[in-house]
Scaffold this motif. Sequence first.
Motif, PDB file in Angstrom:
ATOM      1  N   ILE A 170       1.902   2.092  -3.550  1.00 34.20           N
ATOM      2  CA  ILE A 170       0.784   2.613  -4.344  1.00 34.20           C
ATOM      3  C   ILE A 170       0.534   4.081  -4.019  1.00 34.20           C
ATOM      4  O   ILE A 170       0.296   4.908  -4.911  1.00 34.20           O
ATOM      5  CB  ILE A 170      -0.481   1.770  -4.083  1.00 34.20           C
ATOM      6  CG1 ILE A 170      -0.265   0.331  -4.573  1.00 34.20           C
ATOM      7  CG2 ILE A 170      -1.693   2.378  -4.764  1.00 34.20           C
ATOM      8  CD1 ILE A 170      -1.395  -0.610  -4.217  1.00 34.20           C
ATOM      9  N   ARG A 171       0.622   4.444  -2.753  1.00 36.21           N
ATOM     10  CA  ARG A 171       0.337   5.826  -2.354  1.00 36.21           C
ATOM     11  C   ARG A 171       1.491   6.766  -2.685  1.00 36.21           C
ATOM     12  O   ARG A 171       1.275   7.883  -3.167  1.00 36.21           O
ATOM     13  CB  ARG A 171       0.047   5.875  -0.856  1.00 36.21           C
ATOM     14  CG  ARG A 171      -1.277   5.237  -0.470  1.00 36.21           C
ATOM     15  CD  ARG A 171      -1.459   5.264   1.034  1.00 36.21           C
ATOM     16  NE  ARG A 171      -2.761   4.731   1.438  1.00 36.21           N
ATOM     17  CZ  ARG A 171      -3.135   4.562   2.707  1.00 36.21           C
ATOM     18  NH1 ARG A 171      -2.308   4.885   3.691  1.00 36.21           N
ATOM     19  NH2 ARG A 171      -4.327   4.077   2.989  1.00 36.21           N
ATOM     20  N   LEU A 216       0.817  -1.215   0.000  1.00 39.32           N
ATOM     21  CA  LEU A 216       0.000   0.000   0.000  1.00 39.32           C
ATOM     22  C   LEU A 216       0.850   1.265   0.000  1.00 39.32           C
ATOM     23  O   LEU A 216       0.481   2.267  -0.620  1.00 39.32           O
ATOM     24  CB  LEU A 216      -0.925  -0.015   1.226  1.00 39.32           C
ATOM     25  CG  LEU A 216      -1.993   1.075   1.288  1.00 39.32           C
ATOM     26  CD1 LEU A 216      -2.921   0.982   0.086  1.00 39.32           C
ATOM     27  CD2 LEU A 216      -2.790   0.968   2.582  1.00 39.32           C
ATOM     28  N   ASN A 217       2.001   1.246   0.677  1.00 40.19           N
ATOM     29  CA  ASN A 217       2.837   2.453   0.709  1.00 40.19           C
ATOM     30  C   ASN A 217       3.421   2.772  -0.664  1.00 40.19           C
ATOM     31  O   ASN A 217       3.598   3.945  -1.017  1.00 40.19           O
ATOM     32  CB  ASN A 217       3.952   2.293   1.744  1.00 40.19           C
ATOM     33  CG  ASN A 217       4.860   1.128   1.421  1.00 40.19           C
ATOM     34  OD1 ASN A 217       4.470   0.209   0.707  1.00 40.19           O
ATOM     35  ND2 ASN A 217       6.066   1.141   1.938  1.00 40.19           N
ATOM     36  N   ARG A 249       0.102   1.122  -9.680  1.00 42.09           N
ATOM     37  CA  ARG A 249      -0.721  -0.031  -9.341  1.00 42.09           C
ATOM     38  C   ARG A 249      -0.605  -1.068 -10.448  1.00 42.09           C
ATOM     39  O   ARG A 249      -0.143  -0.770 -11.560  1.00 42.09           O
ATOM     40  CB  ARG A 249      -2.188   0.359  -9.131  1.00 42.09           C
ATOM     41  CG  ARG A 249      -2.877   0.888 -10.349  1.00 42.09           C
ATOM     42  CD  ARG A 249      -4.277   1.374 -10.003  1.00 42.09           C
ATOM     43  NE  ARG A 249      -5.143   0.270  -9.627  1.00 42.09           N
ATOM     44  CZ  ARG A 249      -6.024  -0.303 -10.442  1.00 42.09           C
ATOM     45  NH1 ARG A 249      -6.141   0.144 -11.686  1.00 42.09           N
ATOM     46  NH2 ARG A 249      -6.784  -1.281 -10.037  1.00 42.09           N
TER      47      ARG A 249
END
Length: 449
Positions: A133-134, A130-131, A139
Motif C-alpha cells: 500500500i505504501r 502494508l508495504n 488499496r
Amino acid sequence: MRLNKFVPSAMTRREDYTYKNKNTEMTNNSEEQQTSSSTEETIVEVVIQPPTPEAKVEFDASPAVITTQPAQPMPEHDDSIAVVMWEATVTGRRLIDEMINLGSFYVAQEEKAEGHDFNEYVMPYGKLPLNVIRNYNLRIVDTGRYRMLKEIRNNRMLKSKSEVAACNDFASWLIKLQKDNFPDKKIVLVFFEPRHSKILQLFQALERFRLLDDVNKILLGCVNGWDLLRQQVHDLKDEHRMVLKALADHHLGVDTPLESAVQRAQALHKILRKVHGGRINTGVLKENLISCDHLLEQVKKIKEELTKEAQWRPVFADMFRQGIKPRRRAGFLRHMLVESGITYVGLTETFKDKKDDGVVEVIKENIKGKNEADVEEVIKLLNQHLAQPDKPVRRGSGRRAPRTRSLCTATDLEKQQPASKIEPEENNNDPVKVIMDVIPSTPAVLSEV
C-alpha cells in the motif's frame, strides 16, 4: 703570639706535579688499550673474489620485461535476441503470494523505434500488505458486493482481472509481439530483483495454467538485471543501494515514476541502455542467461522443501501462533530439522521404541556442528510433543489475549427471568401457517346501494 703561614716549598710542588703526570699517563695507557682491543674485535677481513663466468652471463643478460594481459573485450552483439523487460508487483516473496500488477516493455535497438508495453492489474484474493500500500500507492475497496483496486494518489479505480486472465493476456501479448516485430528472433526476459522470487511466481503461474509450452517456443531464457548492473556499475557498490529507486535517481532523475510495473520496466530499460553506452549489449545478456528449465527446477525444489517443512507443523504450530520472535525461532529450528534429513514419521517410531533416549540419539547423530542450546531446545520440544501429541506446547509470548464475547448463554438468561415473562418462540416452519399465509383471502363483494 704570632702565627706562621704554611708555604709549600718547591720540592713539594715538584712531587705533586710528577704524581699528577703519572696518573694521566696511566689513564691514557688504559684508554689506548681499550680502544685497541675494541678495534681489534670489530675489524673484519673482506676478501673480494673475481667474478665467475656464470655470474658474468647473468649480469650481462638483459632485464626481464613484465607483460600484462590485455583486458577481455566485450562480447559481440547478438542479433538473434530480442530484449523484453518484465516487472511485477507482488504481495510477498513466497510462492503462495499473489501477483497484483504485471508489466512489460519492449523497444527495438534503433534510435527512433516505437515502444510496446503491457500493463494489467490482478485482483488478489487476500488483503494487501502494508508495504504494498505504501510503496505502490494501491488499496482494495470492498463495497460488500464487489471489490476494486484503487490508486490512492489519483483516487482512480483500476480495471483488474483474475490471475488466469492476466497470465493468458501476457502470453498472448508475447506471442503477438514476436510474430509482428521479430519473427526470426528469440525473446530474453530481463527482470530486476536480488532474489529470484517474482520470476519464479510467474513461471509457477504459467505452468499451473498450462501456458508454458506456448511461451517456451518463443522464449530463450531470462536475465537478472540486478546482477548485470552490480557487475558494471562501479559508483554504487553497496548492495543496499542497488535498488531500482537509487539507480533511477542516479542515472535518470529524481522524478522518475516507479509506481506501476510498466513504469519500472521502462526505467530498467533506460538504465541498461545508458550503462551499455546507448545500446543494450545482447552478448552480455547471453552470457548471463538463465534457462527456463533451471527456473522450473528451482520451483520444484522449493515445493519439495515446503513439503518437508509441513511435516513438522504439529510440533511448531503453537509457536507460529505467537509473536514475531517465537515465529522466527520456530522457523529456524524447523529449518535445522529439515536440513538434517530427519523425518517426523521416523522420529515417531523411534520414540515408541526407545522413548526419550531414542530421540536424543537421533538428534545428536544427524545434527552436528550446531549450537548446543539450539539442539537442546529441539530435543525438549520434540519430547514434549511426542509425549502428548494431542496437546500443543504452550509458551508465554507476552501478548495480550484476544477479546472474546460474553460466555453467557440463552439458557442462563431464561433462568434469570420469571416464567410468565418468557414468550414462546414463534414457529415459522408450521405447515398450516405457511399455507394460510400463501393463500390470499377472497375479497368481499360490496352490494350496490
